[in-house]
Design a protein around this motif. Structure first.
Motif, mmCIF file in Angstrom:
data_model
loop_
_atom_site.group_PDB
_atom_site.id
_atom_site.type_symbol
_atom_site.label_atom_id
_atom_site.label_comp_id
_atom_site.label_asym_id
_atom_site.label_seq_id
_atom_site.Cartn_x
_atom_site.Cartn_y
_atom_site.Cartn_z
ATOM 1 N N HIS A 1 -26.858 -6.645 -39.637
ATOM 2 C CA HIS A 1 -25.697 -6.826 -38.754
ATOM 3 C C HIS A 1 -25.715 -8.251 -38.206
ATOM 4 O O HIS A 1 -26.182 -8.501 -37.097
ATOM 5 N N ARG A 2 -25.177 -9.175 -38.962
ATOM 6 C CA ARG A 2 -25.213 -10.601 -38.610
ATOM 7 C C ARG A 2 -24.530 -10.886 -37.269
ATOM 8 O O ARG A 2 -24.877 -11.834 -36.590
ATOM 9 N N TRP A 3 -23.565 -10.077 -36.907
ATOM 10 C CA TRP A 3 -22.826 -10.326 -35.677
ATOM 11 C C TRP A 3 -23.728 -10.275 -34.447
ATOM 12 O O TRP A 3 -23.453 -10.932 -33.438
ATOM 13 N N ILE A 4 -24.821 -9.528 -34.505
ATOM 14 C CA ILE A 4 -25.743 -9.444 -33.373
ATOM 15 C C ILE A 4 -26.354 -10.824 -33.105
ATOM 16 O O ILE A 4 -26.535 -11.217 -31.954
ATOM 17 N N GLY A 5 -26.648 -11.556 -34.169
ATOM 18 C CA GLY A 5 -27.172 -12.911 -34.014
ATOM 19 C C GLY A 5 -26.189 -13.813 -33.300
ATOM 20 O O GLY A 5 -26.567 -14.640 -32.460
ATOM 21 N N TYR A 6 -24.903 -13.652 -33.626
ATOM 22 C CA TYR A 6 -23.878 -14.467 -32.967
ATOM 23 C C TYR A 6 -23.732 -14.087 -31.493
ATOM 24 O O TYR A 6 -23.499 -14.953 -30.646
ATOM 25 N N VAL A 7 -23.884 -12.807 -31.166
ATOM 26 C CA VAL A 7 -23.857 -12.383 -29.760
ATOM 27 C C VAL A 7 -25.032 -13.017 -29.016
ATOM 28 O O VAL A 7 -24.875 -13.557 -27.909
ATOM 29 N N GLY A 8 -26.214 -12.988 -29.637
ATOM 30 C CA GLY A 8 -27.382 -13.633 -29.034
ATOM 31 C C GLY A 8 -27.172 -15.122 -28.861
ATOM 32 O O GLY A 8 -27.554 -15.703 -27.831
ATOM 33 N N LEU A 9 -26.553 -15.743 -29.852
ATOM 34 C CA LEU A 9 -26.262 -17.172 -29.769
ATOM 35 C C LEU A 9 -25.327 -17.469 -28.594
ATOM 36 O O LEU A 9 -25.535 -18.436 -27.853
ATOM 37 N N ILE A 10 -24.332 -16.638 -28.390
ATOM 38 C CA ILE A 10 -23.402 -16.828 -27.275
ATOM 39 C C ILE A 10 -24.131 -16.680 -25.933
ATOM 40 O O ILE A 10 -23.891 -17.450 -24.999
ATOM 41 N N ILE A 11 -25.048 -15.725 -25.856
ATOM 42 C CA ILE A 11 -25.812 -15.537 -24.617
ATOM 43 C C ILE A 11 -26.697 -16.750 -24.342
ATOM 44 O O ILE A 11 -26.740 -17.268 -23.214
ATOM 45 N N VAL A 12 -27.383 -17.242 -25.366
ATOM 46 C CA VAL A 12 -28.233 -18.424 -25.193
ATOM 47 C C VAL A 12 -27.374 -19.638 -24.833
ATOM 48 O O VAL A 12 -27.756 -20.453 -23.988
ATOM 49 N N LEU A 13 -26.203 -19.759 -25.454
ATOM 50 C CA LEU A 13 -25.294 -20.857 -25.139
ATOM 51 C C LEU A 13 -24.847 -20.786 -23.677
ATOM 52 O O LEU A 13 -24.824 -21.805 -22.974
ATOM 53 N N ALA A 46 -27.731 -21.905 -21.538
ATOM 54 C CA ALA A 46 -27.908 -23.354 -21.662
ATOM 55 C C ALA A 46 -26.856 -24.098 -20.849
ATOM 56 O O ALA A 46 -27.180 -25.046 -20.114
ATOM 57 N N LEU A 47 -25.601 -23.688 -20.964
ATOM 58 C CA LEU A 47 -24.534 -24.353 -20.209
ATOM 59 C C LEU A 47 -24.723 -24.166 -18.704
ATOM 60 O O LEU A 47 -24.482 -25.095 -17.915
ATOM 61 N N HIS A 48 -25.168 -22.991 -18.310
ATOM 62 C CA HIS A 48 -25.432 -22.737 -16.891
ATOM 63 C C HIS A 48 -26.567 -23.633 -16.389
ATOM 64 O O HIS A 48 -26.487 -24.189 -15.282
ATOM 65 N N MET A 49 -27.611 -23.777 -17.189
ATOM 66 C CA MET A 49 -28.722 -24.642 -16.809
ATOM 67 C C MET A 49 -28.264 -26.097 -16.691
ATOM 68 O O MET A 49 -28.654 -26.803 -15.757
ATOM 69 N N VAL A 50 -27.436 -26.554 -17.630
ATOM 70 C CA VAL A 50 -26.914 -27.924 -17.569
ATOM 71 C C VAL A 50 -26.058 -28.093 -16.318
ATOM 72 O O VAL A 50 -26.178 -29.096 -15.597
#
Length: 183
Positions: A126-138, A141-145
């Motif tokens: 289920h490749r879409w799970i990776g994209y959900v994880g990527l969005i969470i990490v993004l 990251a944006l919040h930290m910046v």
């Protein structure tokens, strides 16, 4: 490694500018992750097309095998960077909540220790799970910046100059200044 990094990172996140640098590092990790996911998708499509091809001379595309030294170094660097990235992401998300930090790190260690293969298979299926994880990490990251750059502005005593050029919606408030300086 994660626990060791966590002990150091919780102290280091109090250093002005480090949250901004950690967020920038996570943005780089997001870019690399997105690039690898796209590359893997293209590789899978090429392999599937080659498998459907009737020509026996056509083989699935692949990479040259790595030497032991190359594989060892890649695993070592990946493990170190993923441990640090994991700690930065969890610490950034759990900012000022040590219980959330501990829970997040313990959960990640347990999941990777007990369920790494199952998680890898699930992500592959289920490749879409990776994209959900990527969005969470993004998002983290944006919040930290965002938080990091505001802390730097406050620390440099440039709040008035900052507020003068930013729309009023993005102004740094006196409450933020007091909160930042009390840490």
């Amino acid at each position: 490694m994660r626990i060791g990094f966590a002990l150091i990172t919780t102290w280091l996140l109090g250093v002005i500018g480090l949250l901004l640098a950690g967020g920038a590092l996570l943005l780089w990790v997001c870019w690399k992750m997105w690039h690898e996911m796209r590359e893997q998708r293209a590789q899978d499509a090429a392999d599937a097309a080659a498998a459907l091809d009737d020509d026996p001379a056509t083989e699935p595309t692949g990479r040259a095998p790595k030497t032991f030294k190359q594989a060892f170094l890649q695993i070592l660097i990946a493990d170190l960077s993923m441990s640090l990235d994991n700690v930065l992401a969890v610490a950034g998300a759990a900012r000022e909540h040590p219980a959330v930090l501990v829970f997040g790190l313990l959960l990640s260690i347990i999941l990777m220790g007990l369920a790494a293969t199952a998680i890898a298979n699930l992500l592959h299926k289920h490749r879409w799970i990776g994209y959900v994880g990527l969005i969470i990490v993004l998002y983290v990251a944006l919040h930290m910046v965002w938080e990091g750059h505001r802390a730097v502005v406050i620390d440099l005593n440039k709040v008035d100059s900052y507020n003068a050029v930013m729309p009023s919606l993005l102004d740094i408030t006196n409450e933020e200044v007091i909160k930042q300086r009390s840490h």
